[in-house]
Design a protein around this motif. Structure first.
Motif, mmCIF file in Angstrom:
data_model
loop_
_atom_site.group_PDB
_atom_site.id
_atom_site.type_symbol
_atom_site.label_atom_id
_atom_site.label_comp_id
_atom_site.label_asym_id
_atom_site.label_seq_id
_atom_site.Cartn_x
_atom_site.Cartn_y
_atom_site.Cartn_z
ATOM 1 N N THR A 47 0.830 -1.211 0.000
ATOM 2 C CA THR A 47 0.000 0.000 0.000
ATOM 3 C C THR A 47 0.859 1.253 0.000
ATOM 4 O O THR A 47 0.533 2.240 -0.665
ATOM 5 C CB THR A 47 -0.943 0.019 1.214
ATOM 6 N N ASP A 48 1.959 1.230 0.738
ATOM 7 C CA ASP A 48 2.860 2.384 0.757
ATOM 8 C C ASP A 48 3.435 2.629 -0.630
ATOM 9 O O ASP A 48 3.499 3.770 -1.102
ATOM 10 C CB ASP A 48 3.985 2.135 1.771
ATOM 11 N N LEU A 71 0.503 3.969 -2.970
ATOM 12 C CA LEU A 71 0.082 5.337 -2.689
ATOM 13 C C LEU A 71 1.159 6.356 -3.069
ATOM 14 O O LEU A 71 0.849 7.468 -3.513
ATOM 15 C CB LEU A 71 -0.278 5.479 -1.213
ATOM 16 N N THR A 73 -6.514 0.121 3.790
ATOM 17 C CA THR A 73 -5.589 1.255 3.792
ATOM 18 C C THR A 73 -5.862 2.194 2.621
ATOM 19 O O THR A 73 -5.837 3.420 2.774
ATOM 20 C CB THR A 73 -4.130 0.763 3.739
ATOM 21 N N ILE A 74 -6.123 1.614 1.446
ATOM 22 C CA ILE A 74 -6.383 2.439 0.256
ATOM 23 C C ILE A 74 -7.647 3.274 0.435
ATOM 24 O O ILE A 74 -7.649 4.488 0.201
ATOM 25 C CB ILE A 74 -6.511 1.553 -1.000
ATOM 26 N N ASN A 132 -9.296 4.063 3.219
ATOM 27 C CA ASN A 132 -9.175 5.029 4.311
ATOM 28 C C ASN A 132 -8.218 6.170 4.003
ATOM 29 O O ASN A 132 -8.257 7.218 4.657
ATOM 30 C CB ASN A 132 -8.733 4.318 5.600
ATOM 31 N N SER A 133 -7.354 5.983 2.998
ATOM 32 C CA SER A 133 -6.435 7.053 2.606
ATOM 33 C C SER A 133 -7.148 8.153 1.828
ATOM 34 O O SER A 133 -6.648 9.276 1.723
ATOM 35 C CB SER A 133 -5.305 6.482 1.734
ATOM 36 N N HIS A 185 -7.623 8.086 -1.367
ATOM 37 C CA HIS A 185 -7.083 8.177 -2.723
ATOM 38 C C HIS A 185 -7.925 7.424 -3.751
ATOM 39 O O HIS A 185 -7.865 7.734 -4.941
ATOM 40 C CB HIS A 185 -5.657 7.630 -2.766
#
Length: 201
Positions: free
Chosen positions: A52-53, A56, A94-95, A97-98, A100
Motif C-alpha cells: 500500500t505504501d 500510494l 488502507t487504500i 481510508n487514505s 485516494h
C-alpha cells in the motif's frame, strides 16, 4: 476404584489443555511465530504495508479521475491453502481510508445486497419511493490483480551436513487503468524463510 481412575485421568488431562489468546502487539507472545515456515500474521501485515505504501507513493491514482478499483481474485500458487483475502483486505482498507481511491464491491459480486435491492423493484410489498434510482452504480475504472508464488530450495546448513529448506514467497500485484488497459503500478514483495518442515505439495 476402577471407575474413579479414568475420571481422575480425564480431569487431569483437561486441566493441562486450554486455549491461549495471543496478543499480536505483544512481542513476547508472538516471539515463537517467527519460527514457522508458513505465512503468519506478521508476514501479512508487513507485506500489506509495503504494497500500500508503494502504491500510494507511486502517484498511480493521480493518473485516473475519481479512481474506483475492482479487486480481482489473487491467484494462490503456493503450497498452502491460503485465503488471499486476508492480505488483500488489509491493502483495501488502507487504500479506502487514505481517500485516494474507492473499491467497487458490487461489480465483482462481493456486495450482493446492491443487486438484490435493485431486483426487488416493482414488488408491491415495498414503498417504491424508498428504492435507489436506476443508473446510480459506479463502474470501476481500475483493477487490482495479482499472484502469490512459493519456491522451496534445499540448502546445506553446514552443521553435520544437515539440509535445511529456504522457502521463498512472492506477492506480485498489478494496478491497471481499465480505460487504456495499461499498468499504472506494479510491485513484488518477497518473504524469505529458512528452516525445517517447509510446506510442500
Amino acid at each position: 476404584m476402577k471407575k474413579i481412575l479414568p475420571i481422575v485421568l480425564c480431569t487431569t488431562l483437561a486441566a493441562c489443555g486450554g486455549t491461549t489468546v495471543i496478543d499480536t502487539n505483544n512481542a513476547e507472545q508472538v516471539s515463537e511465530m517467527k519460527n514457522t515456515m508458513q505465512l503468519e500474521y506478521r508476514d501479512w501485515v508487513k507485506t500489506a504495508e509495503h504494497m500500500t505504501d508503494s502504491m500510494l507513493k507511486s502517484g498511480a491514482f493521480a493518473k485516473v479521475k475519481n479512481p474506483v478499483i475492482a479487486v480481482s481474485d489473487i491467484k494462490n500458487d503456493t503450497m498452502q491453502r491460503i485465503d488471499s483475502d486476508i492480505l488483500i483486505k488489509k491493502i483495501r482498507t488502507t487504500i479506502v481510508n487514505s481517500g485516494h481511491a474507492q473499491i467497487a464491491t458490487n461489480f465483482i459480486g462481493e456486495d450482493t445486497t446492491s443487486n438484490t435491492v435493485r431486483n426487488t423493484r416493482g414488488n408491491s410489498e415495498y414503498d417504491q419511493s424508498t428504492f435507489v434510482s436506476k443508473g446510480t452504480l459506479v463502474a470501476p475504472n481500475m483493477s487490482l490483480s495479482g499472484k502469490m508464488i512459493q519456491r522451496n530450495l534445499d540448502i546445506d546448513s553446514g552443521w553435520f551436513s544437515r539440509v535445511d529448506t529456504r522457502v521463498e514467497y512472492y506477492l506480485q500485484l498489478t494496478l491497471t487503468d481499465l480505460k487504456t488497459g495499461l499498468s499504472v503500478w506494479e510491485d513484488e514483495q518477497p518473504i524469505l524463510k529458512t528452516g525445517t518442515d517447509a510446506p510442500n505439495w
